[in-house]
Design an enzyme around this catalytic site. Structure first.
Site, short mmCIF file in Angstrom:
data_model
loop_
_atom_site.label_atom_id
_atom_site.label_comp_id
_atom_site.label_asym_id
_atom_site.label_seq_id
_atom_site.Cartn_x
_atom_site.Cartn_y
_atom_site.Cartn_z
N ASP A 104 56.98 77.41 75.21
CA ASP A 104 57.39 77.82 73.88
C ASP A 104 57.84 79.27 73.89
O ASP A 104 58.91 79.63 73.40
CB ASP A 104 56.18 77.66 72.94
CG ASP A 104 56.60 77.52 71.51
OD1 ASP A 104 55.74 77.70 70.64
OD2 ASP A 104 57.78 77.23 71.27
N ASP A 150 53.79 72.41 65.75
CA ASP A 150 52.66 73.32 65.70
C ASP A 150 51.43 72.61 65.19
O ASP A 150 50.35 72.70 65.76
CB ASP A 150 52.96 74.49 64.76
CG ASP A 150 54.00 75.41 65.35
OD1 ASP A 150 54.75 76.01 64.57
OD2 ASP A 150 54.04 75.52 66.58
#
EC number: 3.4.23.-
Lengths: 453, 101
Positions: A274, A372
């Site tokens: 990420d 998330d």
């Protein structure tokens, strides 16, 4: 049945992952776009899932980041126009928006932990694995197990990378229909198939008789209304609820089908990915954002959670197409993301977009990507599965929230797209391992000796 | 999506679509219609499209009540007579509760 499930699951996973990639990219791009277009509006993208809300308002000098930020001083230092009123609004909105994100993240984690603790299905280890984690973990040899989990992680991350790149390519060549179709297929799978499995397991756990007609009605209603709310128009609260449920379902699937050690290594690796994907100049997400910015296009409905309505008072639909788009997106933008997608998105380092509305009404929506949600819930769920007691679970939960706050803070400081996963996951992992290995034995022996501190 | 921000015609069209969609065995959609447009239909000051929205909400509520009645009846019958139906009961069952010895 089980084999079919696994195959279908794997296949869908593939789909999902692809979809999420696209989504992520679109999302990320969007967010980035907004930032460039409206320098005054910092759009923070957190977690690819989240990107989306594009604020095209340039006028508003609203320190969006401030809004996100809790600490006022940070904002003051950075604000270009440090009005007292702006700062005040920033502070006011910042705290509010952090809370607006805490609640859905907490809800998702609560759902996951509650399911894990009550429905044993999701903690039963099966020999089935996802096709993305082909190496079996042998509990007998530590070295072998570690090696296999590393290999599993590499397989999964490479799948995610490939999907992201495919997504970027698709987006570059404007294959929007394809991406849309993928997204829809993914959410169909999630809303119908996974919820069917989930419901079946819950009924078995509570020993309730359920007949097929009623079940079909329930799943049909749940799925169709979910599709409508997520991909079309629906009440905001219902949309948010569906997104939370979808993220929880996906997280549960991951918790069940990822092997023990692989799950932890994958969590760590995905945070690193990420970070790379969002911050590196050649990262796929960044490229996606740039492409979207060049084209000045709205991103397709991504799976992002939108926590509030964005008001555009005083702006008619026709007057400002960007704003209208933005608004549209904000309003109807929270689409449920397939779990896989979210995962991909998460890995992509989604960003959180904070759109600043130029209007009189200031009620910005904060958007967070579903990836998330999913990975936070996976971490807490695994802590609940393997941790043994509530100390570990709560510690991980607190760690993730702290990480979220810090990420928001950083967003406010840097005013550019930041990945949402790394900080929270790092804290979560640190807290999990330290609590499990240090705090728990300590508390146990305190309790054994009846010594209260 | 926020109802405040969209024009009245769109609200009407949305309510109508939700109403029509509910006929596809979707009482949940009717429930959403009722809850979402309740304030619009009954608590807001009158505007042009309001009577129509009101009618859609009322019809959705009616359909919802009918569906709830049907489902409640069926569920009651099933739960009560499932064991007695023997094979048919098992065939209809998705999950069968485990007995205690």
């Amino acid at each position: 049945m089980r084999l079919l499930q696994l195959w279908a699951f794997g296949f869908c996973h593939l789909l999902f992952m692809n979809t999420s990639d696209s989504e992520e990219d679109s999302y990320n791009e969007r967010s980035a776009l907004v930032q460039c277009e409206s320098p005054t509006i910092p759009s923070y993208n957190q977690d690819h899932d989240m990107s989306l809300p594009q604020e095209t308002d340039t006028k508003r000098r609203r320190p969006v980041s401030s809004g996100l930020d809790e600490p006022g001083p940070v904002e003051r230092e950075r604000a270009s126009t440090p009005d007292g009123e702006e700062e005040e609004l920033t502070l006011k909105y910042g705290a509010k928006h952090v809370i607006m994100l805490f609640i859905p993240v907490t809800l998702c984690m609560v759902v996951v932990v509650a399911t894990i603790k009550s429905v044993s299905f999701y903690t039963e280890k099966t020999s089935q694995r996802l096709i993305y984690t082909p190496f079996e973990e042998d509990p007998n040899s530590v070295g072998q197990r570690l090696l296999n989990s590393l290999l599993n992680t590499m397989v999964m991350i490479s799948v995610i990378v490939v999907m992201t790149i495919i997504l970027v390519v698709l987006y570059k060549y404007r294959c929007y229909k394809f991406i849309h179709g993928w997204l829809i297929l993914s959410s169909l799978m999630l809303l119908f198939w996974f919820s069917f499995m989930y419901l079946g397991e819950v009924f078995k756990t509570y020993n309730v008789a359920m007949d097929y007609p009623t079940l079909v009605m329930i799943i049909w209603n749940f799925g169709v209304v979910g599709m409508i709310c997520i991909h079309w128009k629906g009440p905001l609260r219902l949309q948010q609820a569906y997104l939370i449920v979808i993220s929880a379902l996906m997280a549960l699937i991951f918790i069940k089908y990822l092997p023990e050690w692989s799950a932890w290594v994958i969590l760590g690796a995905i945070s690193i990915y990420d970070l790379i994907a969002v911050l590196c100049p050649k990262g796929p997400l960044r490229m996606l954002v740039e492409t979207a910015q060049e084209r000045n296009e709205p991103i397709f409905p991504a799976l992002i959670y939108s926590s509030a309505m964005v008001w555009m008072v005083g702006m008619a639909d026709s007057s400002n197409p960007d704003s209208a788009d933005e608004r549209q997106r904000n309003e109807g933008g929270a689409l449920a993301q397939e779990g896989v997608e979210s995962e991909d998105d998460a890995t992509q380092g989604g960003r959180r977009r904070y759109s600043a509305e130029e209007d009189l009404e200031e009620d910005r929506g904060v958007k967070l990507g579903l990836g998330d949600f999913i990975f936070y819930s996976v971490l807490v769920g695994k802590a609940a599965t393997t941790g043994g007691d509530w100390n570990t679970t709560l510690a991980c939960f607190v760690a993730i929230l702290i990480g979220l706050c810090l990420t928001l803070l950083l967003l406010a400081i840097f005013k550019k797209a930041l990945p949402a996963l790394p900080i929270s996951i790092t804290f979560g992992l640190v807290f999990y391992f330290s609590t499990d290995n240090l705090v728990r034995p300590f508390m146990d022996s305190l309790a054994a000796h009846q010594y209260y501190i | 999506m926020n109802l405040e921000r969209i024009p009245n015609e769109e609200k009407l069209s949305l309510s109508r679509r939700y109403y029509l969609g509910g006929f596809a065995f979707l009482p949940f959609l009717w429930l959403v219609n009722v809850l979402w447009f309740f304030r619009e239909a009954f608590l807001k000051p009158t505007y042009t499209e309001q009577p129509q929205i009101k009618s859609y909400v009322k019809k959705s509520a009616l359909g919802l009540i009918v569906w709830v009645a049907v489902l409640t009846t069926w569920i009651t019958i099933f739960q009560h007579f499932r064991a007695q139906w023997g094979e048919v009961g098992d065939y209809l069952s998705f999950t069968i509760p485990l007995g205690t010895a």
